[in-house]
Design a protein around this motif. Structure first.
Motif, PDB file in Angstrom:
ATOM      1  N   LEU A  15       0.826  -1.205   0.000  1.00  0.00           N
ATOM      2  CA  LEU A  15       0.000   0.000   0.000  1.00  0.00           C
ATOM      3  C   LEU A  15       0.869   1.268   0.000  1.00  0.00           C
ATOM      4  O   LEU A  15       0.654   2.192  -0.787  1.00  0.00           O
ATOM      5  CB  LEU A  15      -0.918  -0.010   1.226  1.00  0.00           C
ATOM      6  N   HIS A  16       1.856   1.285   0.871  1.00  0.00           N
ATOM      7  CA  HIS A  16       2.654   2.503   1.018  1.00  0.00           C
ATOM      8  C   HIS A  16       3.598   2.719  -0.164  1.00  0.00           C
ATOM      9  O   HIS A  16       3.872   3.859  -0.540  1.00  0.00           O
ATOM     10  CB  HIS A  16       3.451   2.467   2.327  1.00  0.00           C
ATOM     11  N   THR A  17       4.106   1.623  -0.734  1.00  0.00           N
ATOM     12  CA  THR A  17       4.996   1.790  -1.885  1.00  0.00           C
ATOM     13  C   THR A  17       4.188   1.983  -3.164  1.00  0.00           C
ATOM     14  O   THR A  17       4.549   2.791  -4.015  1.00  0.00           O
ATOM     15  CB  THR A  17       5.934   0.579  -2.057  1.00  0.00           C
ATOM     16  N   GLY A  18       3.071   1.259  -3.289  1.00  0.00           N
ATOM     17  CA  GLY A  18       2.303   1.277  -4.530  1.00  0.00           C
ATOM     18  C   GLY A  18       1.401   2.492  -4.657  1.00  0.00           C
ATOM     19  O   GLY A  18       1.255   3.056  -5.742  1.00  0.00           O
ATOM     20  N   GLU A  19       0.797   2.922  -3.549  1.00  0.00           N
ATOM     21  CA  GLU A  19      -0.196   3.991  -3.643  1.00  0.00           C
ATOM     22  C   GLU A  19       0.243   5.276  -2.944  1.00  0.00           C
ATOM     23  O   GLU A  19      -0.219   6.356  -3.286  1.00  0.00           O
ATOM     24  CB  GLU A  19      -1.532   3.529  -3.037  1.00  0.00           C
ATOM     25  N   ASN A  20       1.076   5.170  -1.922  1.00  0.00           N
ATOM     26  CA  ASN A  20       1.365   6.355  -1.121  1.00  0.00           C
ATOM     27  C   ASN A  20       2.724   6.988  -1.401  1.00  0.00           C
ATOM     28  O   ASN A  20       3.103   7.968  -0.758  1.00  0.00           O
ATOM     29  CB  ASN A  20       1.241   6.020   0.369  1.00  0.00           C
TER      30      ASN A  20
ATOM     31  N   ALA B 128      -1.374   6.168   7.248  1.00  0.00           N
ATOM     32  CA  ALA B 128      -1.509   5.145   8.290  1.00  0.00           C
ATOM     33  C   ALA B 128      -2.989   4.779   8.480  1.00  0.00           C
ATOM     34  O   ALA B 128      -3.342   3.605   8.612  1.00  0.00           O
ATOM     35  CB  ALA B 128      -0.903   5.643   9.598  1.00  0.00           C
ATOM     36  N   GLU B 129      -3.846   5.795   8.470  1.00  0.00           N
ATOM     37  CA  GLU B 129      -5.285   5.535   8.618  1.00  0.00           C
ATOM     38  C   GLU B 129      -5.808   4.654   7.489  1.00  0.00           C
ATOM     39  O   GLU B 129      -6.701   3.827   7.684  1.00  0.00           O
ATOM     40  CB  GLU B 129      -6.060   6.862   8.608  1.00  0.00           C
ATOM     41  N   MET B 130      -5.243   4.856   6.296  1.00  0.00           N
ATOM     42  CA  MET B 130      -5.701   4.111   5.128  1.00  0.00           C
ATOM     43  C   MET B 130      -5.584   2.604   5.360  1.00  0.00           C
ATOM     44  O   MET B 130      -6.420   1.835   4.902  1.00  0.00           O
ATOM     45  CB  MET B 130      -4.860   4.540   3.917  1.00  0.00           C
TER      46      MET B 130
END
Length: 425
Positions: free
Chosen positions: A183-188, A304-306
């Motif tokens: 999530l953090h690498t791909g979207e954020n 983080a909430e995501m």
RNA sequence: GGAAGGGUGGGUGAGUGGCUUAAACCAGCGGUUUGCUAAACCGUCGUAGGAUGUCAAGUCCUACCGGGGGUUCGAAUCCCCCCCCUUCCGCCA
């Protein structure tokens, strides 16, 4: 680490901000020490100038084959005073540094007043706590009933505050970590880093754990320290660096184990996986431009909430008050996840803006295109999220009356398509 | 663990006791030249602290060549300890 010049120039402002943290005044004491140090420095430097001049003359006289006895005598007379002046200046400098190192960051203007967690302010809630037709269990009871969480085995190996996960729960831990990193690498927009878990004194000094909080850490027999959070290696990547302004913000994420001695936590959360000596965490770190760090802080918290939103876990976001914030933080948001078994919200993430406090300790700077000088960067860190506590939250929120635990949809691809974890036979 | 070679400004890199006030080049900044770009040329260009000064400009001083100690009138340079990097050997997933 604070700037002594700032304290010298605005002592009242400084003490007022410290008072919000419940600390006494230090600015006048520091200003007085600083003045003595500068006086000592001036005296020392004047003697050095004299010595340098005499030494230069000695060189000249000797080159011409003359007798430099007068100059040699002058330097000899200076020597003792020079030595004591140097010692005095260094001693005062050390006294000031020791004091400065122990002073926490000043709270930002918009941080709520208050001396402990009861004064924290709830900002928002997301998701509704699930309703159960039965009395929900705590995670350790659920895990043991599944036969996949073994505190006894862990005690045999390592003592209290450790756990052994097996089968689907071991995989769930791995799935959660992979899901968060993706999530953090791909979207954020975060870059994945795989850092060392053992670090030197300097790294822990840079982020503020040392010199004050060594008690909370584990130390290897080589002198290395086990990291208490990936904040330490990730943030220290810019230690001593001068970053191009155009590269800011640097956004980094890492999955690492975290090691904490939990000194002083005896008797707190002794059961279950909430408070362990070792846990894994996906950490978020941003190195930001000073003008952009407040917005970056909001963004990081949203990232983080995501994770919790995608996992369908209810949570609330708290603004920590002055008295509840960590040493290096100027502003902190805690995210607390709902735990039905405990019937309360528990911290699962902490997102802090440290301003230039850590950057000053680390000497981490940036330079704008064409700028002559450099400025300190701002550093931010946040959990995105603590993996062990997320596993706890899933067990408690997704528990079923028959003892099974549903797998949140977002995790099923990481669980080989498994949609429920059932008691192990 | 053993051996050898290294660590110098934003970068490359010279510098074996006073001539270094750290050369030179690159990058940066300002300018000259120029249809434009490029090139060339000229100038400028480290950090921190202190003194003085009007919280200015400027002037002056000190420190800093991986970190710490030592020798010396004087240390980037000589000596000792430590850290880090590179290469080779040994061990090893």
């Amino acid at each position: 680490m604070h700037d002594i010049r700032f304290i010298r120039e605005k002592p009242a402002f400084f003490d007022k901000a410290l008072a919000r943290r419940g600390l006494g005044s230090v600015a006048l004491q520091l200003a007085e020490l600083d003045q003595r140090r500068r006086a000592a420095q001036t005296a020392f430097q004047e003697m050095q100038a004299k010595r340098n001049e005499a030494s230069r003359q000695i060189g000249e006289v000797k080159k011409q084959g003359g007798d430099a006895a007068a100059q040699l005598a002058e330097v000899a007379a200076l020597k003792e005073a020079l030595g004591t002046a140097e010692i005095q200046e260094k001693a005062l400098g050390k006294e000031i540094d020791d004091l400065l190192m122990g002073i926490p960051n000043l709270p930002a203007d918009d941080v709520p007043d208050g001396k402990d967690e009861t004064a924290n302010v709830e900002l928002r809630r997301n998701g509704k706590p699930p309703v159960f037709s039965f009395a929900p269990l705590e995670h350790d009871a659920i895990g043991e009933r599944l036969g996949l969480m073994d505190f006894g085995a862990a005690a045999k190996l390592s003592g209290a505050r450790f756990v052994v996960l097996k089968g689907a729960l071991a995989r769930l831990e791995r799935a959660l970590a992979a899901f968060m990193l993706d999530l953090h690498t791909g979207e954020n927009g975060y870059t994945e880093i795989n850092p060392p878990f053992l670090v030197r004194d300097e790294a822990l000094f840079g982020t503020g754990q040392l010199p004050k909080f060594g008690e909370d850490l584990f130390r290897a027999n080589t002198g290395h320290w086990l990291i208490p959070t990936a904040e330490v290696p990730l943030t220290n990547l810019v230690q001593g660096e001068i970053v191009d302004e155009a590269q800011l913000p640097l956004r980094m994420t890492a999955l690492t184990p975290c090691f904490r001695s939990e000194a002083g936590a005896a008797g707190r959360d002794t059961r279950g996986m909430i408070r362990q000596h070792q846990f894994s965490k996906v950490e978020l770190v941003s190195i930001a431009h000073p003008d952009a760090s407040a917005a970056e802080h909001e963004r990081m918290t949203a990232c983080a909430e995501m994770v919790l939103q995608r996992l369908g876990l209810p949570y609330r976001v708290m603004a920590l008050c002055c008295g509840d914030m960590g040493f290096s933080a100027m502003k902190t948001y805690d995210i607390e996840v709902w735990l039905p078994g405990q019937n309360c919200y528990r911290e699962i993430s902490s997102c802090s803006n440290c301003g230039d406090f850590q950057a000053r300790r680390m000497n981490a700077r940036f330079r704008g295109a064409g700028d002559k000088g450099t400025r300190f960067v701002h550093t931010l860190n946040g959990s995105g999220l603590a993996v062990g506590r997320t596993l706890v939250a899933i067990l408690e929120n997704y528990q079923q009356s028959d003892g099974a635990v549903l797998v949140p949809e977002a995790l099923r691809p990481y669980m080989g398509g498994l949609d429920r974890i059932v008691p192990h036979v």
